[in-house]
Every structure is written in structure tokens, then in C-alpha cells.
Design an enzyme around this catalytic site. Structure first.
Site, mmCIF file in Angstrom:
data_model
loop_
_atom_site.group_PDB
_atom_site.id
_atom_site.type_symbol
_atom_site.label_atom_id
_atom_site.label_comp_id
_atom_site.label_asym_id
_atom_site.label_seq_id
_atom_site.Cartn_x
_atom_site.Cartn_y
_atom_site.Cartn_z
ATOM 1 N N THR A 1 0.842 -1.178 0.487
ATOM 2 C CA THR A 1 -0.465 0.040 -0.006
ATOM 3 C C THR A 1 0.649 1.242 -0.126
ATOM 4 O O THR A 1 0.875 2.006 -0.879
ATOM 5 C CB THR A 1 -0.833 0.062 1.149
ATOM 6 N N ASN B 1 -6.272 -10.269 -7.011
ATOM 7 C CA ASN B 1 -5.860 -10.502 -5.359
ATOM 8 C C ASN B 1 -7.147 -11.404 -5.291
ATOM 9 O O ASN B 1 -7.132 -12.754 -4.590
ATOM 10 C CB ASN B 1 -6.186 -9.952 -4.571
ATOM 11 N N GLN C 1 0.485 -10.249 -5.590
ATOM 12 C CA GLN C 1 0.140 -11.488 -6.171
ATOM 13 C C GLN C 1 0.666 -11.861 -6.884
ATOM 14 O O GLN C 1 0.316 -13.172 -6.947
ATOM 15 C CB GLN C 1 -1.315 -11.308 -6.202
ATOM 16 N N HIS D 1 4.441 -9.916 2.419
ATOM 17 C CA HIS D 1 3.939 -11.353 2.924
ATOM 18 C C HIS D 1 2.887 -12.113 2.269
ATOM 19 O O HIS D 1 2.303 -12.406 2.731
ATOM 20 C CB HIS D 1 3.039 -10.525 4.210
ATOM 21 N N THR E 1 13.707 4.890 9.609
ATOM 22 C CA THR E 1 14.533 3.987 9.270
ATOM 23 C C THR E 1 13.788 2.750 9.325
ATOM 24 O O THR E 1 12.661 2.214 9.307
ATOM 25 C CB THR E 1 15.225 3.869 11.446
ATOM 26 N N CYS F 1 -12.056 -7.976 3.603
ATOM 27 C CA CYS F 1 -12.629 -8.419 4.814
ATOM 28 C C CYS F 1 -11.913 -7.602 5.640
ATOM 29 O O CYS F 1 -11.202 -7.999 5.644
ATOM 30 C CB CYS F 1 -12.548 -9.768 4.961
HETATM 31 N N1 PLP Z 1 -2.154 -5.069 -3.799
HETATM 32 C C1 PLP Z 1 -2.682 -5.685 -3.976
HETATM 33 C C2 PLP Z 1 -3.150 -6.935 -5.516
HETATM 34 C C3 PLP Z 1 -3.272 -6.834 -2.329
HETATM 35 O O1 PLP Z 1 -3.113 -7.768 -2.959
HETATM 36 C C4 PLP Z 1 -2.856 -6.211 -1.553
HETATM 37 C C5 PLP Z 1 -3.550 -6.784 -0.239
HETATM 38 O O2 PLP Z 1 -3.450 -8.022 -0.423
HETATM 39 C C6 PLP Z 1 -2.262 -5.349 -1.343
HETATM 40 C C7 PLP Z 1 -1.728 -4.376 -2.503
HETATM 41 C C8 PLP Z 1 -1.644 -4.384 -0.033
HETATM 42 O O3 PLP Z 1 -0.797 -4.378 0.051
HETATM 43 P P1 PLP Z 1 -0.187 -4.856 1.785
HETATM 44 O O4 PLP Z 1 -0.785 -5.584 3.173
HETATM 45 O O5 PLP Z 1 1.240 -4.592 1.326
HETATM 46 O O6 PLP Z 1 -0.227 -2.974 1.543
#
Ligand code: PLP
Length: 375
Positions: A73, A145, A173, A195, A231, A316
Site C-alpha cells: 500500500t 488478488n 500477488q 507477506h 529507519t 474483509c
Molecule cells: N495489492 C494487492 C493486489 C493486494 O492483494 C494487496 C493485499 O491484499 C495489497 C496491494 C496491499 O498489500 P499490503 O498489505 O502489503 O499493503
């Protein structure tokens, strides 16, 4: 996974890979701010720069073009800021994650790019939007996603280039699941998340094509070549790099076989199942499906009671199930979209997890059918 829970929600977040856990644990035992000049600081910097090399190699970029962030994000928002002097109009695909969609939807210069029923961006519509746009910044994700549908980013890039625009690709993704190369995609900005690939949360990256514009938007301690102050989270970055090194792409054949077996069995047991995006190329790990008459919000709770973790089609947030903007963009009937469930598998998924998911879905359906019959 061999735990009590059959975890089938890798697109939400993945279990930490053992190599990532080991790298984080090692790094947490060290002291040292990577900006400090003393030996512990230099050591932390060494870990961070090795992580940068790994991430850069993983997406075909130069290390100096990788800017570490706290999440995908943040990387998406940083890209918008970085490009702000380089575009006039903004074209954002309706398939984008809320991380980008919510940040751009109300902008005056934003035009939404439609999707087809297959879950792919509509290239005819893109052509029309590009013809009307001035110096556009176009945002199209590499893999969705919810559906897992892989977008035709190289074709989009060629059209954008022809129109004199620049391209932002959210590859959160896709990385670690299919090969990703910033030059092959011809993206100016590429976004990666730790993650989603077996690394820890709290780490992401904005990767720049060489020569991509970067307007400084945040001022502070000068970290990340002055492009993202604060940092750096060295332990998380060490884990992020270890996840990259694990080469998830090589696991894709096994994971695709699990997903395909799941969908075949689902179809054999529930003849009316609808699988979204299945006519388009998809990530090997994702299946978005609906069992008509089984609303996701009820099914999810029942599945949770059976020890199976998956997700509704939509994001969700705060435990609430929202209707899926992506399925709406694909023209899916709201009543069917309400039944959408997403199973997403990954490095630790076993045959047993898939069997448990199938058995739990059978139970849930039977129970909902019984309720309907009694009503
Ligand atoms: N972009 C996509 C396609 C995602 O699936 C997600 C999280 O589900 C994000 C961005 C946001 O990722 P983050 O949790 O690392 O901000």
C-alpha cells in the site's frame, strides 16, 4: 499445513517460510541502525543491501532502483507521489486492489478502466481512454488478488507507451508465484509485497524502471536515497529477501496441481459451482468460486468452525464482508457475487488441506440446503 487449521488464504497473507523466520530471528539479535557509521550499523546496512540485491534480482531491476517501504500500500502511494509531475491524467483499472483504488477513485483526473466478464482489463476501453488522455499514468495490476487472473500487462504497456504514458504495475500477488521482470513488463513503477510470498508483513518495495521519474514527496532522515525517510525495518527486509530466495515460482507446478484437483473435485461434487475467471490465464494458487445459495458471510463462519480458513471474494476489513467491487466490474450478478469464496494455496498447502476444504464445503452446503428446506 500440518496444523489444526487448513489454511487456504494465502492471498490475504502467507505463513512465514522457515528461511524467512530464520533470517528475521538472526537479524533481531543484532543491534545497529543501517544509517550508523559504526560496525553494528554497517553490519545492519550489509543485511539490508543484500536484501535489496535479492529483491532487485527477483524482478530484473537494479538494486539502486529498489525503495523499501512498510507495505505494498505504501509503495503504491509512493509511486503516485513519485510520478506526480510526469502525468496529467490517471487511468486506473477497476480490478485494482483498494490499496490503490481508494487512493485514486475521487481524483478529478481519474478515469476507471473497465474489465471484461473474464476478469481481464478491457483493452478496447483502454484504447478509447488513452485516445482522450493527456500524458496518462495507467495503473494495471499483474495478477488480481480475488480471481487470480493474470492481466495482459505487456500489451497494456505497449499501448501506454504508444500513447506517451507511463505504467504502474501492482505485482503484489504475482511475485513469488509467476516470473516477474520489470523490463519485460515495460513498467515504470512496480510494487511488491513481502507477506504475499512467505515473507513477514511490514515490508514491501517500490521498484523503479531505470530512469523512471521520482518526485520527492517526503522529507526526513534521508533514508532510501532520500526517497522514503524512516529507519528501515531490517529484520523484516531480511525475511522478505529470504522469501524471494525461496523461489516460490518453482513450487508453482505442485500448487497448480492442488488447485486444479480442488476445482475438479468441487465441480464433481457441486454441479452448479461457478468458477470466476477460469477462462483467462490465472495464478497457479487461486480459485474464486461460488456455490449458488450459499452466502459467503454464512459459509465463512461455518468453514471457520470446521477449521478451514479461506476468504470471501471481497476484501474483509475489520471482519466485515463487503460485496466484491471486482466481481461487479466483471458484470457478475450481485446475488451470485455474494456467494463468492476464495481459496488460495501456497508453499505449505498439503493434499490434506485440500481434502479438508472439500469436505467442509460439502458439510456447509448440506447444512445450508437443510436450512433452506426447513424454511
Ligand atoms: N495489492 C494487492 C493486489 C493486494 O492483494 C494487496 C493485499 O491484499 C495489497 C496491494 C496491499 O498489500 P499490503 O498489505 O502489503 O499493503
Amino acid at each position: 499445513m500440518s496444523q489444526a487449521i487448513a489454511y487456504c488464504d494465502y492471498n490475504a497473507t502467507t505463513p512465514l517460510r522457515p528461511a524467512a523466520m530464520a533470517a528475521i530471528t538472526r537479524s533481531l539479535q543484532d543491534v545497529g541502525n543501517p544509517s550508523s557509521v559504526h560496525a553494528p550499523g554497517r553490519s545492519a546496512k550489509g543485511v539490508m543491501e543484500a536484501a535489496r540485491e535479492t529483491v532487485a534480482r527477483g524482478v530484473g531491476a537494479r538494486a539502486r532502483d529498489v525503495i523499501f517501504t512498510s507495505s505494498a500500500t505504501e509503495a503504491l502511494h509512493l509511486a503516485l507521489d513519485a510520478a506526480r509531475d510526469s502525468y496529467g491524467d490517471l487511468i486506473v483499472s477497476e480490478l485494482e486492489h483498494d490499496a490503490l483504488w481508494e487512493a485514486t477513485r475521487d481524483a478529478d483526473e481519474m478515469a476507471p478502466l473497465r474489465a471484461t466478464i473474464d476478469g481481464v482489463v478491457d483493452l478496447t476501453h483502454l484504447e478509447e481512454l488513452l485516445a482522450a488522455a493527456k500524458r496518462p499514468l495507467v495503473a494495471v495490476m499483474l495478477a488480481n488478488n480475488e480471481t487470480g487472473v493474470i492481466q495482459p500487462v505487456s500489451r497494456v504497456a505497449a499501448m501506454v507507451r504508444e500513447a506517451g504514458g507511463i505504467l504502474l504495475v501492482d505485482a503484489s500477488q504475482a511475485v513469488g508465484r509467476i516470473p516477474v521482470d520489470i523490463a519485460a513488463l515495460d513498467a515504470s513503477y512496480l510494487v511488491v509485497s513481502s507477506h504475499k510470498m512467505g515473507g513477514p508483513p511490514g515490508a514491501g518495495a517500490l521498484v523503479l524502471a531505470s530512469g523512471a521519474a521520482f518526485a520527492i514527496s517526503r522529507r526526513g532522515g534521508g533514508q532510501e536515497q532520500g526517497r522514503r525517510p524512516g529507519t528501515e525495518n531490517v529484520p523484516a527486509l531480511a525475511g522478505f529477501a529470504a522469501a524471494f530466495d525461496a523461489d516460490g515460482v518453482s513450487e508453482s507446478v505442485r500448487i497448480a496441481a492442488l488447485r486444479d484437483r480442488f476445482e475438479q473435485a468441487l465441480r464433481a461434487r457441486h454441479g452448479d459451482v461457478v468458477i470466476f475467471g477460469e477462462t483467462a490465464p490465472r495464478l497457479p494458487n487461486t480459485s474464486l468460486f461460488a456455490l449458488p445459495g450459499a452466502p459467503a458471510e454464512i459459509a465463512l463462519i461455518a468453514l471457520d468452525l470446521e477449521g478451514v480458513a479461506l476468504s470471501s471474494g471481497a476484501a474483509c476489513s475489520s471482519g466485515k464482508v463487503k460485496s466484491s467491487r471486482v466481481l461487479a466490474a466483471m458484470g457478475v450478478e450481485p446475488a451470485l457475487a455474494r456467494c463468492a469464496l476464495r481459496a488460495s494455496f501456497g508453499w505449505a498447502t498439503t493434499d490434506e488441506d485440500v481434502d479438508r476444504l472439500l469436505a467442509a464445503l460439502d458439510k456447509v452446503r448440506a447444512r445450508l440446503g437443510a436450512l433452506e428446506g426447513a424454511a
